[in-house]
Design an enzyme around this catalytic site. Structure first.
Site, PDB file in Angstrom:
ATOM      1  N   GLY A  12       0.771  -1.237   0.000  1.00  0.00           N
ATOM      2  CA  GLY A  12       0.000   0.000   0.000  1.00  0.00           C
ATOM      3  C   GLY A  12       0.803   1.289   0.000  1.00  0.00           C
ATOM      4  O   GLY A  12       0.310   2.317   0.465  1.00  0.00           O
ATOM      5  N   ASN A  14       1.455   3.008  -2.633  1.00  0.00           N
ATOM      6  CA  ASN A  14       0.722   3.920  -3.532  1.00  0.00           C
ATOM      7  C   ASN A  14      -0.515   4.487  -2.847  1.00  0.00           C
ATOM      8  O   ASN A  14      -0.853   5.658  -3.035  1.00  0.00           O
ATOM      9  CB  ASN A  14       0.344   3.203  -4.828  1.00  0.00           C
ATOM     10  CG  ASN A  14       1.500   3.175  -5.807  1.00  0.00           C
ATOM     11  OD1 ASN A  14       1.870   4.212  -6.353  1.00  0.00           O
ATOM     12  ND2 ASN A  14       2.098   2.013  -5.995  1.00  0.00           N
ATOM     13  N   ASN A 108      -5.322   2.588 -13.136  1.00  0.00           N
ATOM     14  CA  ASN A 108      -4.351   1.614 -12.636  1.00  0.00           C
ATOM     15  C   ASN A 108      -2.965   2.225 -12.727  1.00  0.00           C
ATOM     16  O   ASN A 108      -2.669   2.957 -13.668  1.00  0.00           O
ATOM     17  CB  ASN A 108      -4.393   0.345 -13.497  1.00  0.00           C
ATOM     18  CG  ASN A 108      -3.355  -0.686 -13.062  1.00  0.00           C
ATOM     19  OD1 ASN A 108      -3.182  -0.933 -11.857  1.00  0.00           O
ATOM     20  ND2 ASN A 108      -2.663  -1.292 -14.013  1.00  0.00           N
ATOM     21  N   HIS A 110       0.891   1.105 -13.233  1.00  0.00           N
ATOM     22  CA  HIS A 110       1.698  -0.052 -13.645  1.00  0.00           C
ATOM     23  C   HIS A 110       3.178   0.334 -13.556  1.00  0.00           C
ATOM     24  O   HIS A 110       3.570   1.400 -14.028  1.00  0.00           O
ATOM     25  CB  HIS A 110       1.331  -0.461 -15.080  1.00  0.00           C
ATOM     26  CG  HIS A 110       2.079  -1.676 -15.520  1.00  0.00           C
ATOM     27  ND1 HIS A 110       1.779  -2.949 -15.060  1.00  0.00           N
ATOM     28  CD2 HIS A 110       3.175  -1.820 -16.323  1.00  0.00           C
ATOM     29  CE1 HIS A 110       2.627  -3.813 -15.574  1.00  0.00           C
ATOM     30  NE2 HIS A 110       3.483  -3.154 -16.344  1.00  0.00           N
ATOM     31  N   ASP A 151      -3.858  -4.099 -18.809  1.00  0.00           N
ATOM     32  CA  ASP A 151      -2.883  -3.007 -18.993  1.00  0.00           C
ATOM     33  C   ASP A 151      -3.034  -2.319 -20.356  1.00  0.00           C
ATOM     34  O   ASP A 151      -2.080  -1.697 -20.848  1.00  0.00           O
ATOM     35  CB  ASP A 151      -1.426  -3.501 -18.825  1.00  0.00           C
ATOM     36  CG  ASP A 151      -1.142  -3.975 -17.411  1.00  0.00           C
ATOM     37  OD1 ASP A 151      -1.745  -3.449 -16.465  1.00  0.00           O
ATOM     38  OD2 ASP A 151      -0.295  -4.884 -17.254  1.00  0.00           O
ATOM     39  N   GLU A 181       5.839   6.282  -9.562  1.00  0.00           N
ATOM     40  CA  GLU A 181       4.472   5.906  -9.173  1.00  0.00           C
ATOM     41  C   GLU A 181       3.865   6.854  -8.146  1.00  0.00           C
ATOM     42  O   GLU A 181       2.731   7.302  -8.289  1.00  0.00           O
ATOM     43  CB  GLU A 181       4.444   4.486  -8.607  1.00  0.00           C
ATOM     44  CG  GLU A 181       4.853   3.428  -9.601  1.00  0.00           C
ATOM     45  CD  GLU A 181       4.725   2.028  -9.031  1.00  0.00           C
ATOM     46  OE1 GLU A 181       3.670   1.710  -8.469  1.00  0.00           O
ATOM     47  OE2 GLU A 181       5.684   1.245  -9.159  1.00  0.00           O
TER      48      GLU A 181
HETATM   49  C1  GAR Z   1       3.487  -1.229  -7.320  1.00  0.00           C
HETATM   50  O1  GAR Z   1       4.765  -1.188  -7.889  1.00  0.00           O
HETATM   51  C2  GAR Z   1       2.427  -1.277  -8.413  1.00  0.00           C
HETATM   52  O2  GAR Z   1       2.726  -0.507  -9.523  1.00  0.00           O
HETATM   53  C3  GAR Z   1       2.469  -2.740  -8.756  1.00  0.00           C
HETATM   54  O3  GAR Z   1       2.625  -3.414  -7.534  1.00  0.00           O
HETATM   55  C4  GAR Z   1       3.259  -2.547  -6.585  1.00  0.00           C
HETATM   56  C5  GAR Z   1       2.363  -2.396  -5.384  1.00  0.00           C
HETATM   57  O4  GAR Z   1       2.953  -1.646  -4.380  1.00  0.00           O
HETATM   58  N1  GAR Z   1       1.272  -3.124  -9.450  1.00  0.00           N
HETATM   59  C6  GAR Z   1       1.260  -4.042 -10.404  1.00  0.00           C
HETATM   60  O5  GAR Z   1       2.247  -4.658 -10.751  1.00  0.00           O
HETATM   61  C7  GAR Z   1      -0.099  -4.282 -11.022  1.00  0.00           C
HETATM   62  N2  GAR Z   1       0.055  -4.836 -12.337  1.00  0.00           N
HETATM   63  P1  GAR Z   1       2.129  -0.960  -3.205  1.00  0.00           P
HETATM   64  O6  GAR Z   1       1.189  -2.004  -2.631  1.00  0.00           O
HETATM   65  O7  GAR Z   1       3.209  -0.604  -2.205  1.00  0.00           O
HETATM   66  O8  GAR Z   1       1.422   0.232  -3.742  1.00  0.00           O
END
Ligand code: GAR
Length: 208
Positions: A12, A14, A108, A110, A151, A181
Site C-alpha cells: 500500500g 501507492n 491503474n 503499472h 494493462d 508511481e
Molecule cells: C506497485 O509497484 C504497483 O505498480 C504494482 O505493484 C506494486 C504495489 O505496491 N502493481 C502491479 O504490478 C499491477 N500490475 P504498493 O502495494 O506498495 O502500492
C-alpha cells in the site's frame, strides 16, 4: 466531490501516496472514502485504518472464479457510490462486467512504460526482473484507464527513469515507486477528479 475507492492487495505505498496527497490538499474534488483489499492481511488495510478510512476485505481466495469475484466487487463499488476506482497495487484481474460499469472511471498504476513489460503475468517484482533481463536503459511507470484488455486502457501519465548497471529488481522497484508511481498516481487522481482528462478513443488529453 467524487468518492474514491482504492483497491489494494499488498503493502500500500501507492495508497499512502494518495492519502498524503489528499492531506496536503492536492486532490481538489475527491475524497478517499473506502479501501478494498483482495487479501485480509494486506498492510495497506492498516495504512487506511490509521488514517480513519473505511476498509473492506473482498478475499479473492473465497471465490471460485473471476466472474463471481467481480460481481461481488461490483456490488461493493455500487454500494460505496464510487465516482473513481483506483487500482493501487491491486493484483487481481476483474471481469469485463466491472470495466463496463465504470468506463473510464478506473485508474491503474503499472510499474513500467506501457506497452513494454505489461499484460498478464507482469506484476510487482516480475516486471522489474523482466526489465533487467531485457537490458533496457529506461524504465518507469504508467497510469492508465482500466479497460477489458489487461494493462491496455488509454494512457494518462508516464514518467521514465534510467536503469543502472548495478540495479537489482528490488532497487529498481524502489526507485520506480518513489520517483514515478508515488508522483504520477496522485497527479492522475487529481486530474480525474477535476474532470481534466478527456478520452478520445484510446488517447487521453489533459485539458486546461
Ligand atoms: C506497485 O509497484 C504497483 O505498480 C504494482 O505493484 C506494486 C504495489 O505496491 N502493481 C502491479 O504490478 C499491477 N500490475 P504498493 O502495494 O506498495 O502500492
Amino acid at each position: 466531490m467524487k468518492n474514491i475507492c482504492v483497491l489494494v492487495s499488498g503493502g500500500g505505498t501507492n495508497l499512502q501516496a494518495l492519502i498524503d496527497a489528499e492531506k496536503r490538499g492536492e486532490i481538489k474534488n475527491g475524497r478517499i472514502t473506502c479501501v478494498i483489499s483482495s487479501k485480509a492481511d494486506a498492510y495497506a488495510l492498516k495504512r487506511a485504518a490509521e488514517n480513519g478510512i473505511k476498509t473492506r476485505v473482498l478475499a479473492r481466495k473465497e471465490y471460485d472464479d473471476t466472474v463471481s469475484y467481480s460481481m461481488a466487487m461490483l456490488d461493493i463499488l455500487n454500494e460505496e457510490k464510487a465516482g473513481l476506482v483506483v487500482y493501487a497495487g491491486f493484483m487481481t484481474i476483474l471481469d469485463k462486467c466491472v470495466c463496463r460499469a465504470y468506463p473510464n472511471k478506473m485508474l491503474n498504476v503499472h510499474p513500467a512504460l506501457i506497452p513494454s513489460f505489461c499484460g498478464k503475468g507482469f506484476y510487482g517484482l516480475k516486471v522489474h526482473e523482466a526489465v533487467l533481463e531485457k537490458g533496457v536503459k529506461l524504465t518507469g511507470a504508467t497510469v492508465h484507464f482500466v479497460n477489458e484488455v489487461c494493462d491496455g486502457g488509454p494512457i494518462i501519465l508516464q514518467e521514465a527513469i534510467p536503469v543502472f548497471n548495478d540495479d537489482t529488481p528490488e532497487s529498481l522497484q524502489k526507485r520506480v515507486m518513489e520517483q514515478c508511481e508515488h508522483k504520477l498516481l496522485p497527479k492522475a487522481v487529481s486530474l480525474f477528479c477535476e474532470d481534466r482528462i478527456e478520452v478520445r478513443g484510446n488517447i487521453t488529453i489533459i485539458v486546461r
